[in-house]
Structures are given as structure tokens and as C-alpha cells.
Design a protein around this motif. Sequence first.
Motif, PDB file in Angstrom:
ATOM      1  N   SER A   1     -10.022   2.346   6.830  1.00 46.23           N
ATOM      2  CA  SER A   1      -8.779   1.584   6.800  1.00 46.23           C
ATOM      3  C   SER A   1      -8.836   0.437   7.807  1.00 46.23           C
TER       4      SER A   1
ATOM      5  N   TYR B   1       0.849  -1.181   0.000  1.00 39.98           N
ATOM      6  CA  TYR B   1       0.000   0.000   0.000  1.00 39.98           C
ATOM      7  C   TYR B   1       0.887   1.234   0.000  1.00 39.98           C
TER       8      TYR B   1
ATOM      9  N   ILE C   1      -4.233   4.484   2.907  1.00 42.12           N
ATOM     10  CA  ILE C   1      -4.778   4.059   4.201  1.00 42.12           C
ATOM     11  C   ILE C   1      -4.843   5.168   5.238  1.00 42.12           C
TER      12      ILE C   1
END
Length: 112
Positions: free
Chosen positions: A62, A8, A13
Motif C-alpha cells: 500500500s 478505495y 489498502i
Amino acid sequence: MVKNIKNYKLRDIATIERAKKGKDYPQGATLIQVSATKGQTIYHNGGKVDGKFAVVHAKKESFLTDDFLYFYIKHAMPGYIDWVRVGLNIQITELELFPIKLPFPPTPKEKR
């Protein structure tokens, strides 16, 4: 060997913004020094933040908590800063690209 590593970017996030003068930020944010920085990170206890910091919060949708995000950034950020820093500063756009790599267990097979 760790399998199922998910990659990621911090922007995927977390919310990331340059601290604004006079704005109160909630407890739990990770503060990352972006001016004259060596990758310093601070766990924010709530209140106003100096403008030399970026304020990072895990997004509500998230899968990470603010506490885990702080721990991860605290340990991984210094090496990243050395790689992307320009002079004494780091740009918010570079923070957005900070890699988050997390191992996840394999998805269980459906019962037959």
C-alpha cells in the motif's frame, strides 16, 4: 475544487481481522471497536488485543503508512459507523467496505 480524487475501500489498502485471543499484534495497528461500538479507534502500541476489536494494518504494498491510516480512520470512522452499525455492533464485512477517498496530484506530462 479538488481534482483527481481516488476512491478505495479499506480492504484494498489494509488487512482487517477480528482480534484473536492470545495473539500478539505489532505496534502501529489501528484497533476499531466492533462490539458495542460508537466507532472507537485506538492506536495500538503492540501486544495482545481484546476480542471486541478489529485489527487494521496498512498492506506492505500500500501507499499508506499505519500512522496515516490511523489518523484517517480516527476522523472518518464515527460517521461511517452510524451509517452501517446494526444494533450495537459492526460486521467486519462492513469495515472492509469503509471508503478511503484521497486526492492525488495530477500525473505530470511527459517531456517532449
